[in-house]
Design a protein around this motif. Structure first.
Motif, PDB file in Angstrom:
ATOM      1  N   SER A 223       0.668  -1.137   0.103  1.00 37.88           N
ATOM      2  CA  SER A 223      -0.010   0.083   0.128  1.00 37.88           C
ATOM      3  C   SER A 223       0.891   1.280   0.083  1.00 37.88           C
ATOM      4  CB  SER A 223      -0.946  -0.007   1.324  1.00 37.88           C
ATOM      5  OG  SER A 223       0.002   0.076   2.444  1.00 37.88           O
ATOM      6  N   VAL A 224       0.353   2.163  -0.615  1.00 40.08           N
ATOM      7  CA  VAL A 224       1.120   3.421  -0.900  1.00 40.08           C
ATOM      8  C   VAL A 224       0.437   4.561  -0.379  1.00 40.08           C
ATOM      9  CG1 VAL A 224       2.398   5.179  -2.367  1.00 40.08           C
ATOM     10  CG2 VAL A 224       2.391   2.903  -2.834  1.00 40.08           C
ATOM     11  N   GLU A 225       0.712   5.289   1.056  1.00 35.65           N
ATOM     12  CA  GLU A 225       0.174   6.341   1.484  1.00 35.65           C
ATOM     13  C   GLU A 225       0.555   7.326   1.350  1.00 35.65           C
ATOM     14  OE1 GLU A 225       0.399   5.300   5.689  1.00 35.65           O
ATOM     15  OE2 GLU A 225      -0.628   3.398   5.501  1.00 35.65           O
ATOM     16  N   ILE A 226       0.097   8.523   0.905  1.00 36.97           N
ATOM     17  CA  ILE A 226       0.476   9.818   0.659  1.00 36.97           C
ATOM     18  C   ILE A 226      -0.286  10.929   1.182  1.00 36.97           C
ATOM     19  CG2 ILE A 226       0.810  11.651  -1.256  1.00 36.97           C
ATOM     20  CD1 ILE A 226       0.318   9.664  -3.526  1.00 36.97           C
ATOM     21  N   VAL A 227       0.590  11.970   2.189  1.00 32.97           N
ATOM     22  CA  VAL A 227      -0.332  13.025   2.966  1.00 32.97           C
ATOM     23  C   VAL A 227       0.686  14.193   2.448  1.00 32.97           C
ATOM     24  CG1 VAL A 227      -0.519  13.740   5.438  1.00 32.97           C
ATOM     25  CG2 VAL A 227      -0.515  11.286   4.878  1.00 32.97           C
ATOM     26  N   LEU A 228      -0.342  15.268   2.255  1.00 30.33           N
ATOM     27  CA  LEU A 228      -0.036  16.473   1.922  1.00 30.33           C
ATOM     28  C   LEU A 228      -0.532  17.509   2.908  1.00 30.33           C
ATOM     29  CD1 LEU A 228      -1.310  16.890  -1.752  1.00 30.33           C
ATOM     30  CD2 LEU A 228       1.186  15.914  -0.968  1.00 30.33           C
ATOM     31  N   SER A 229       0.308  18.180   3.545  1.00 30.19           N
ATOM     32  CA  SER A 229       0.134  19.096   4.753  1.00 30.19           C
ATOM     33  C   SER A 229       0.939  20.521   4.497  1.00 30.19           C
ATOM     34  CB  SER A 229       0.553  18.411   5.942  1.00 30.19           C
ATOM     35  OG  SER A 229       1.905  18.157   6.061  1.00 30.19           O
ATOM     36  N   THR A 273       5.044  29.462  -1.622  1.00 29.40           N
ATOM     37  CA  THR A 273       4.597  28.360  -0.511  1.00 29.40           C
ATOM     38  C   THR A 273       4.803  27.156  -1.182  1.00 29.40           C
ATOM     39  OG1 THR A 273       2.880  29.954  -0.106  1.00 29.40           O
ATOM     40  CG2 THR A 273       2.409  27.528   0.247  1.00 29.40           C
ATOM     41  N   LEU A 274       5.167  26.144  -0.413  1.00 27.06           N
ATOM     42  CA  LEU A 274       5.561  24.717  -0.624  1.00 27.06           C
ATOM     43  C   LEU A 274       4.667  23.946   0.452  1.00 27.06           C
ATOM     44  CD1 LEU A 274       9.339  24.679  -0.739  1.00 27.06           C
ATOM     45  CD2 LEU A 274       7.938  24.669  -2.633  1.00 27.06           C
ATOM     46  N   ILE A 275       4.218  22.972  -0.360  1.00 26.05           N
ATOM     47  CA  ILE A 275       3.375  21.904   0.259  1.00 26.05           C
ATOM     48  C   ILE A 275       4.159  20.813   0.640  1.00 26.05           C
ATOM     49  CG2 ILE A 275       1.291  20.270   0.188  1.00 26.05           C
ATOM     50  CD1 ILE A 275       0.796  23.607  -0.073  1.00 26.05           C
ATOM     51  N   ASP A 276       4.190  20.356   2.173  1.00 29.28           N
ATOM     52  CA  ASP A 276       4.902  19.288   2.515  1.00 29.28           C
ATOM     53  C   ASP A 276       4.465  17.962   2.054  1.00 29.28           C
ATOM     54  OD1 ASP A 276       6.687  20.669   4.129  1.00 29.28           O
ATOM     55  OD2 ASP A 276       5.477  20.952   5.534  1.00 29.28           O
ATOM     56  N   LEU A 290       7.857   0.073   4.783  1.00 33.30           N
ATOM     57  CA  LEU A 290       8.754  -0.595   4.125  1.00 33.30           C
ATOM     58  C   LEU A 290       9.915   0.542   3.541  1.00 33.30           C
ATOM     59  CD1 LEU A 290       6.939  -2.989   1.797  1.00 33.30           C
ATOM     60  CD2 LEU A 290       8.316  -3.707   3.822  1.00 33.30           C
ATOM     61  N   ASP A 291       9.230   1.690   3.381  1.00 36.15           N
ATOM     62  CA  ASP A 291       9.812   2.687   2.887  1.00 36.15           C
ATOM     63  C   ASP A 291       9.036   4.045   3.113  1.00 36.15           C
ATOM     64  OD1 ASP A 291      11.921   4.307   1.671  1.00 36.15           O
ATOM     65  OD2 ASP A 291      11.177   3.874  -0.318  1.00 36.15           O
ATOM     66  N   THR A 292       9.884   5.198   3.678  1.00 33.23           N
ATOM     67  CA  THR A 292       9.254   6.432   3.863  1.00 33.23           C
ATOM     68  C   THR A 292      10.052   7.465   2.961  1.00 33.23           C
ATOM     69  OG1 THR A 292       8.279   5.746   5.807  1.00 33.23           O
ATOM     70  CG2 THR A 292       8.423   7.931   5.504  1.00 33.23           C
ATOM     71  N   VAL A 293       9.432   8.124   2.348  1.00 30.64           N
ATOM     72  CA  VAL A 293      10.360   9.361   1.683  1.00 30.64           C
ATOM     73  C   VAL A 293       9.248  10.647   2.035  1.00 30.64           C
ATOM     74  CG1 VAL A 293      11.565   8.099   0.078  1.00 30.64           C
ATOM     75  CG2 VAL A 293       9.168   9.324  -0.422  1.00 30.64           C
ATOM     76  N   ASP A 294      10.183  11.854   2.148  1.00 31.47           N
ATOM     77  CA  ASP A 294       9.588  13.258   2.266  1.00 31.47           C
ATOM     78  C   ASP A 294       9.759  13.831   1.050  1.00 31.47           C
ATOM     79  OD1 ASP A 294       8.482  13.116   4.990  1.00 31.47           O
ATOM     80  OD2 ASP A 294      10.692  12.838   5.692  1.00 31.47           O
ATOM     81  N   SER A 295       8.825  14.665   0.679  1.00 33.54           N
ATOM     82  CA  SER A 295       9.005  15.587  -0.478  1.00 33.54           C
ATOM     83  C   SER A 295       8.399  16.731  -0.199  1.00 33.54           C
ATOM     84  CB  SER A 295       8.532  14.706  -1.693  1.00 33.54           C
ATOM     85  OG  SER A 295       8.946  15.507  -2.820  1.00 33.54           O
ATOM     86  N   TYR A 296       8.017  17.774  -1.484  1.00 35.95           N
ATOM     87  CA  TYR A 296       7.353  18.779  -1.326  1.00 35.95           C
ATOM     88  C   TYR A 296       6.660  19.109  -2.660  1.00 35.95           C
ATOM     89  CZ  TYR A 296      11.565  21.092  -3.112  1.00 35.95           C
ATOM     90  OH  TYR A 296      12.702  21.564  -3.749  1.00 35.95           O
ATOM     91  N   VAL A 297       5.484  19.621  -2.861  1.00 34.93           N
ATOM     92  CA  VAL A 297       4.940  20.297  -3.885  1.00 34.93           C
ATOM     93  C   VAL A 297       4.760  21.878  -4.108  1.00 34.93           C
ATOM     94  CG1 VAL A 297       2.838  19.817  -5.259  1.00 34.93           C
ATOM     95  CG2 VAL A 297       3.764  18.106  -3.846  1.00 34.93           C
TER      96      VAL A 297
END
Length: 619
Positions: A223-229, A273-276, A290-297
């Motif tokens: 499963s792939v979980e995505i959270v934008l904040s 403005t950047l979205i985490d 299994l894996d966690t990565v951080d990014s921004y939009v």
């Protein structure tokens, strides 16, 4: 190390993990001028001492031509070798984990061995690659031996090289060559089903689409979980079951439905403005991470129309400066994220809202600071200097890899695969070369339909979304005749052009300009020096600070008052090697007071609270 977003040290800003280890620093090094192949003496497990093979030391990631490398040898050495001993704990894996070694850029052809085993090959001096070294780790070893061979033929004009000179010594607007490693090398330990690529496709009216690539087909569903904040508030989240290595997820951001609230979330140079974003891969059966990565939009739109460049669907006047990205001590490389941040800050302090990275793929950390501090970027690549099958294949492959690497940076708003017909100098008479530039433009749009694309920057356009013109005239009256009104530019379109090159090779390109679908920008101009020596290159020489300031103000003034010009790009940010066209000297000091430069660039007087302070480039 920990992946810190705030200091921008992580080498891949858009796909960050908490645990990583830099391999920058002192490596063993040697020249292989005999041009031998891959001799066992250099890389085999049994010959790691390699008598006579590694007779020097070099500081990575600086190329051997750069003084910062500790070598500073500028003569041509087509084959070089690197060796680094890595403690076992840095690459230790367990329970199905994989040990990765990442290379930001190695010019031009690279092969990598670990403990005598070939683990990676790569072609392309500006693009990243990764070696999975897990299966090569020697059991029970206290340390592992990493060896890199780089081959870079300075006489091969089919090879994309940008501003790297093919002659023995730098001349005109070309600089010292670069050989081997010139961006950061680092390691990570990851799970088997880990993320290798993450892209964001923004829709400012609705949300964002995520494109996730895993290392391989999952052995079991994940499963792939995505959270934008933003500022601690969750804006959107999604969980998807994934059974393939590539998946796309559409995230709707409800806050964007309110047109007033939307303004708070949009990205622009004035309000970056950047979205985490956090992406987590879990075992679907056990929920184990299994894996966690951080990014921004960055939620923003980039387009053209109505005779203007459009940022978030509104006309936006582009004030850009050309940045060669060469530095006195490190050449094509840089001294680290702090230097890159200072460059972005200084460009903004000078009154520019955009930068054109010229003839190179800049370190992604520069783009990180452009994203975070608010600076538009025109993404470009180093050109080849001859046309043919090999040149087309090499540049096309490298360009597509660059677009893939950088397409999620909100700061990048325009793609420039070809500049001034370099690599296709007979384009006016050769249908194959015209087809090549059109194909590159369309391939770019196929990968990324969200930004304007230039088919050939500066002249001889075949299918460009912006009518970019390079004009180094320093006569304000002549510039006024050309850009003072639509009739003047129509006359220029019908003429051989400012550099003796026709501006448009296709009637459809000309009609797109006339219809306002391809706005006019003067995308290279200026090139003024002050007190330049005879052996230094400049488009126009001035004899004093007073003459320099007056002429600079006059030529900027023509473009500011033009009713048809939608933006400009001044040549250039800083003096570079023998090219003295910069607004700054090579040590980073401004040629005029920073407040004066800002007034000239913007065409306005800054308010007292907006008066800029100059960031110091050299420490």
């Amino acid at each position: 190390m920990r992946a810190s977003e705030q200091d921008g040290t992580y080498p891949r800003p858009l796909l960050r993990r908490e645990g990583w280890h830099s391999l920058d620093g002192v490596w063993e090094f040697g020249y292989d001028d005999a041009g031998a192949g891959e001799r066992d003496a250099w890389f085999s497990e049994q010959a790691t001492e390699a008598p006579g093979a590694f007779d020097r030391e070099i500081t990575v990631p600086f190329p051997p031509e750069a003084p910062a490398s500790g070598i500073g040898e500028t003569a041509a050495h087509p084959v070089v070798w690197y060796r680094r001993r890595i403690p076992h704990e840095v690459l230790a894996v367990s329970g199905g984990e994989r040990a990765l070694v990442h290379f930001g850029a190695v010019d031009h052809r690279a092969k990598v061995w670990l403990d005598g085993r070939l683990v990676a090959e790569h072609v392309g001096g500006q693009t990243p690659f990764t070696a999975d070294v897990t299966d090569a780790l020697r059991p029970g070893a206290a340390e592992h031996v990493l060896v890199v061979r780089a081959e870079d033929d300075p006489a091969d004009l089919a090879q994309p090289r940008g501003k790297q000179d093919w002659q023995d010594r730098p001349h005109a607007v070309w600089y010292e060559r670069t050989t081997g490693i010139w961006q950061t090398v680092w390691t990570e330990t990851v799970a088997g089903p880990h993320i290798t690529d993450l892209a964001w496709i923004p829709d400012p009216a609705r949300g964002v689409e995520a494109e996730i690539t895993l290392a391989s087909v999952p052995a079991a569903p994940v499963s792939v979980e995505i959270v934008l904040s933003h500022d601690g508030e969750v804006l959107a989240e999604s969980t998807s079951a994934v059974r393939t290595p590539r998946s796309r997820v559409d995230l709707v951001v409800p806050a964007l439905r309110n047109g007033i609230d939307r303004e708070d979330l949009l990205w622009s140079p004035e309000r970056p403005t950047l979205i985490d974003a956090r992406v987590t891969v879990r075992d679907a059966a056990t929920s184990e991470v299994l894996d966690t990565v951080d990014s921004y939009v960055g939620l923003r739109g980039a387009a053209v129309g109505r005779g203007a460049f459009l940022l978030n669907d509104r006309p936006y006047y582009v004030r850009s400066v050309l940045n060669q990205g060469y530095r006195p001590d490190t050449l094509i490389a840089n001294s680290g994220t702090a230097e890159l941040r200072r460059e972005v800050e200084l460009i903004k302090a000078m009154g520019f809202n955009a930068v054109r990275i010229h003839q190179k793929a800049e370190d992604p950390r520069f783009l990180y600071w452009a994203d975070r501090l608010g600076l538009l970027v025109w993404g470009e690549t180093g050109a080849a200097y001859e046309y043919g099958t090999e040149a087309v294949e090499l540049l096309t492959r490298e360009w597509l890899d660059m677009v893939r690497r950088d397409r999620s940076h909100p700061s990048i708003v325009t793609w420039v695969p070809v500049n001034e017909s370099w690599g296709c100098s007979d384009i006016a008479n050769d249908p194959a070369q015209r087809a090549y530039t059109v194909a590159l433009a369309n391939l770019t749009r196929a990968l990324d339909p969200t930004r304007p694309v230039m088919s050939n920057e500066g002249w001889e356009h075949t299918d460009s979304d912006i009518m970019g013109v390079h004009d180094y005239s320093s006569d304000p009256e002549l510039l006024t005749r050309r850009y003072g009104d639509a009739a003047g530019f129509e006359a220029l379109l019908a003429s051989p052009g400012p550099a003796g090159r026709t501006l448009s090779l296709d009637a459809r390109q000309t009609e797109r300009y006339r219809a306002g679908e391809a706005p006019l920008m003067v995308t290279e101009f200026g090139g003024l020096s002050v007190g330049a020596e005879e052996d230094e290159f400049s488009y126009t020489r001035t004899s004093s600070d007073t003459q320099y300031a007056a002429l600079l103000g006059d030529i900027f003034g023509v473009l500011h008052t033009s009713p048809i010009v939608a933006g400009f790009c001044y040549t250039q940010f800083m003096d570079t090697a023998q090219e003295t066209n910069g607004l700054l000297y090579t040590d980073g000091s401004p040629k005029l007071p920073l407040e004066t430069i800002r007034r000239i660039v913007t065409g306005t007087e800054p308010a007292p609270e907006e008066k800029p302070e100059a960031p110091v480039l050299a420490e």
